[in-house]
Design a protein around this motif. Structure first.
Motif, short mmCIF file in Angstrom:
data_model
loop_
_atom_site.label_atom_id
_atom_site.label_comp_id
_atom_site.label_asym_id
_atom_site.label_seq_id
_atom_site.Cartn_x
_atom_site.Cartn_y
_atom_site.Cartn_z
N SER A 79 -24.99 36.93 0.89
CA SER A 79 -24.99 38.12 0.01
C SER A 79 -24.39 39.36 0.65
O SER A 79 -24.43 40.43 0.06
N LYS B 271 -30.14 46.91 5.84
CA LYS B 271 -31.19 47.85 5.47
C LYS B 271 -30.91 48.56 4.15
O LYS B 271 -31.67 49.41 3.73
N GLY B 272 -29.77 48.25 3.54
CA GLY B 272 -29.44 48.92 2.29
C GLY B 272 -29.13 50.38 2.50
O GLY B 272 -29.46 51.23 1.68
N GLU B 273 -28.50 50.70 3.62
CA GLU B 273 -28.24 52.11 3.93
C GLU B 273 -26.78 52.50 3.77
O GLU B 273 -26.32 53.49 4.33
N PHE C 235 -18.94 38.41 -6.60
CA PHE C 235 -19.51 39.71 -6.98
C PHE C 235 -21.00 39.65 -7.28
O PHE C 235 -21.79 40.42 -6.76
N TYR C 236 -21.39 38.69 -8.09
CA TYR C 236 -22.78 38.66 -8.54
C TYR C 236 -23.73 38.15 -7.45
O TYR C 236 -24.92 38.04 -7.68
N TYR C 237 -23.18 37.81 -6.30
CA TYR C 237 -24.02 37.37 -5.19
C TYR C 237 -24.16 38.46 -4.14
O TYR C 237 -24.87 38.29 -3.17
N LEU C 238 -23.46 39.57 -4.32
CA LEU C 238 -23.45 40.61 -3.29
C LEU C 238 -24.65 41.52 -3.41
O LEU C 238 -24.98 42.00 -4.48
N ASP C 239 -25.27 41.76 -2.24
CA ASP C 239 -26.41 42.68 -2.23
C ASP C 239 -26.04 43.96 -1.48
O ASP C 239 -26.89 44.82 -1.30
N ALA C 240 -24.81 44.06 -1.04
CA ALA C 240 -24.34 45.26 -0.35
C ALA C 240 -22.83 45.31 -0.51
O ALA C 240 -22.20 44.27 -0.68
N ALA D 150 -22.58 57.54 -5.35
CA ALA D 150 -23.19 58.35 -6.40
C ALA D 150 -24.30 59.20 -5.82
O ALA D 150 -24.71 58.99 -4.70
N HIS E 185 -23.14 54.59 -1.56
CA HIS E 185 -22.92 53.84 -2.79
C HIS E 185 -22.20 54.64 -3.85
O HIS E 185 -22.22 54.32 -5.02
#
Lengths: 331, 348
Positions: free
Chosen positions: A254, A324-326, A281-286, A331, A329
């Motif tokens: 992902s 870490k989702g950092e 695309f639909y598998y990406l988490d970052a 926005a 993005h």
């Protein structure tokens, strides 16, 4: 298994193929007496003579053009281009001639030639002898492009390139010529279009070319100490590209970072990142990240030059941020 | 140094724009590419970027009130001190407001009372503006998180309510206990019945004429997609994804796109991740008499079956009311039964 340097692996590949096929010859600057500035070809002229290991004047467009013509008429030339930066001089021969002839002759002519050249910064060679320009030729239909990441890959890919009936350009990283790796004594070939998974992992995919594979592996080791399992994939050939292995890996992890030593703008990293977002695309988490050479002329100053290339540390930071989702993005 | 943010011209013929949402408040730090507000015109709603780094000194325009293009809507300062100064002091905004008021006064009735000015500045928000205000702000989530949330029936608003930082990732979804997961929406149910005779005759003829041998489900899927397209505005460009399922072993189970436009021979199985607007469940090949999709079903689901005498199709449409309005849902079924009664409508 025995270990040999990348430069020995290249030498062996050429020697083995030249013994097998008398139509193969090699030409370039300082290839016979000097054995190239990197001493890769030492000993070849002694075995094969100056008829088959040909020293040329400083005239890249001329001897590359000779090679294209020779390839069209039954030989299998290997061109030694001393620095990848000199690609600028042979673009017409490669792009407008070698890449087009098979198509424009209606399949009647082949151009079975290999252009061996190099890439890679941090050798303190300044802006005109440090570039990694492989993206240019990847853009042209009709040219195959291989990027060995170790002595093992260098030998197997070069032998495949020599036997290929199409023009192939091989980029060796000039900093890796003395790097050793396990290379079998017995003959082997590495097929084009087959990526290699150097290290399996479940958390993030690091796609790396050439010497960036080492960077990715070092980063993966640091990440493993933090409990992050990175998968390191080496496409080995950019054209043809083993898209399936890359996409399957990203679908699993992902997340992905593409690492390449060419410039970032409009480069290899952009192409690979784009393919991932198109097909996974639909598998990406970052967001897919890119690490590449900074978009500046490569500086001669060592501290500055070191700043321009991807490093394991920078890769670790990028991978951590993705986990870490950092990441920014937009926005 | 201060920067005025003005009402942008988002369309060729646009005179005014309406702020539907402020994304920043006075005192907030803001970067060039940050969204400061959402603006609605007669055509669209767009996010407005700040255009400068700085601190929001004050927000001038009011939500829901049309602002002429070019008029200042907010003021940015470089530092917090500066922001405070301009927020309290005689800001240029106040002056320009006074100017506008003055010029309006000249044009207005001799009484000149501001509250009675016919100026567009004081027109209360109506219609579309109010609707937009009711829509929740766009939630940021990774593509995978969004896909999994839909699959698991997790309303991302739940995560917003818990104050979890956006964009959401899969780990955020994994972290929420299952007890917190709320049903996505109220599910509404509509039913209709229509004769099978003409449809079956058509289908029999198609089977003899093409090699593709479309199933009843494929044929129905094409009609459903056509009916759905018409009910939702009839745009030929928009993609209608449809998941056809039957509960038979080896029966239909595929995602298709635009089966109404591709022709029965052109129907192809799509990637299962293709966005789907409708699920069509064909019970007519089994002996099942009824099926109700679970409460968490996010996508409108149409169940088709035959009456025991096989003379009528029964359709039941289950749809989350926040996903499809009742008007559209009824229209969808109306269009569909029309097509089942006369498949020529589809071809035309």
């Amino acid at each position: 298994m025995r270990e040999i340097t990348l430069s020995q692996a290249v030498n062996e590949a050429i020697a083995e193929e030249m013994r097998r096929d008398p139509t193969i010859f090699l030409l370039g600057e300082d290839v016979a007496e000097a054995g190239t500035p990197f001493k890769i070809l030492s000993g070849l002229v002694e075995e094969f003579g100056t008829e088959r290991i040909i020293d040329t004047p400083i005239s890249e467009p001329g001897f590359t053009g000779i090679a294209v013509g020779a390839a069209m008429t039954g030989s299998r030339p290997i061109v030694d281009l001393m620095f990848g930066d000199f690609l600028t001089l042979v673009m017409d021969q490669m792009v407008n001639q070698a890449a087009k002839i098979h198509y424009m002759s209606g399949g009647k002519l082949n151009v079975p030639m290999v252009l061996r050249t190099n890439m890679g910064a941090t050798r303190r060679s300044a802006a005109q002898h440090s570039q990694s320009l492989h993206a240019w030729v990847c853009h042209v239909p009709g040219l195959k492009v291989a990027m060995p990441s170790s002595a093992y890959e260098a030998k197997g890919l070069l032998k495949t390139a020599i036997r290929d009936n199409n023009p192939v350009i091989i980029f060796e990283d000039k900093l890796m010529y003395q790097d050793k790796a396990e290379v079998p004594e017995e003959e082997y070939l590495i097929p084009f279009g087959e990526a290699k998974i150097h290290r399996p992992g479940r958390d993030i995919t690091l796609i790396a070319t050439s010497s960036m594979v080492q960077v990715a592996q070092q980063a993966a080791e640091s990440l493993a100490q933090e409990g992050i399992e990175a998968e390191v994939i080496d496409p080995r050939t950019l054209v043809p590209l083993d898209e399936g292995t890359l996409i399957a890996s990203v679908k699993k992890t992902s997340r992905a970072i593409v690492v390449d030593e060419g410039h970032r703008n409009y480069g290899i990293t952009a192409e690979l990142a784009s393919r991932i977002t198109e097909k996974a695309f639909y598998y990406l988490d970052a967001p897919v990240q890119r690490l590449a050479a900074m978009d500046v002329p490569i500086p001669f100053s060592p501290p500055l030059e070191d700043l321009t290339v991807p490093t394991p540390d920078r890769l670790v930071v990028a991978a951590r941020a993705a986990l870490k989702g950092e990441l920014p993005h937009g926005a | 140094m201060v920067h005025e943010i003005i009402m942008p011209a988002l369309g060729m013929t646009q005179d005014t724009g309406v702020i539907v949402k402020w994304c920043k408040q006075a005192g907030d730090l803001i970067a060039t590419s940050d969204i400061i507000a959402e603006v609605e015109t007669d055509k669209t709603t767009m996010e407005i970027e700040a255009g400068y780094d700085g601190v929001v000194a004050f927000l001038k325009a009011e939500i829901g009130i049309p602002v002429p293009v070019g008029e200042m809507i907010a003021l940015l300062a470089t530092t917090h001190e500066e922001a405070v100064k301009f927020a309290q002091g005689p800001a240029p905004a106040r002056a320009s407001e006074a100017d506008v008021a003055a010029s309006c006064e000249v044009l207005a009735s001799p009484r000149g009372a501001q509250s009675e000015l016919p100026s567009p500045l004081r027109t209360p928000a109506t219609g579309p503006a109010l609707q937009t205000e009711l829509q929740p702000a766009r939630i940021l989530a990774s593509p995978k998180a969004r896909r999994l949330a839909r699959k698991r029936g997790i309303n991302l608003q739940t995560l917003v309510a818990q104050g979890i930082r956006q964009p959401f990732h899969v780990s955020d979804l994994d972290a929420i206990p299952s007890t917190v997961i709320e049903p996505l929406a109220v599910i509404d149910e509509l039913q209709m019945q229509v004769t099978t005779e003409i449809f079956d005759g058509f289908h029999a003829r198609i089977i003899t004429q093409t090699e593709a041998r479309p199933t009843v489900g494929w044929f129905m899927a094409a009609l459903v997609a056509g009916a759905f397209r018409k009910a939702t505005g009839g745009d030929w460009q928009s993609k209608v994804g449809l998941h056809l399922k039957s509960f038979d072993v080896g029966g239909d189970d595929m995602v298709m796109q635009n089966p109404d436009l591709s022709g029965l021979r052109g129907i192809r199985e799509m990637d299962p991740e293709t966005p789907v607007e409708l699920v069509l469940i064909d019970l007519s090949t089994s002996r099942l008499t009824e099926y109700r999709p679970g409460q968490r079903h996010a996508v409108p689901t149409l169940i088709m079956n035959r009456t025991p005498d096989r003379r009528f199709f029964k359709f039941a449409l289950y749809y989350p009311v926040d996903h499809l309005s009742r008007v559209v849902a009824v229209q969808l079924l109306n269009n569909l039964v029309e097509r089942v009664e006369d498949p020529f409508i589809q071809i035309l």
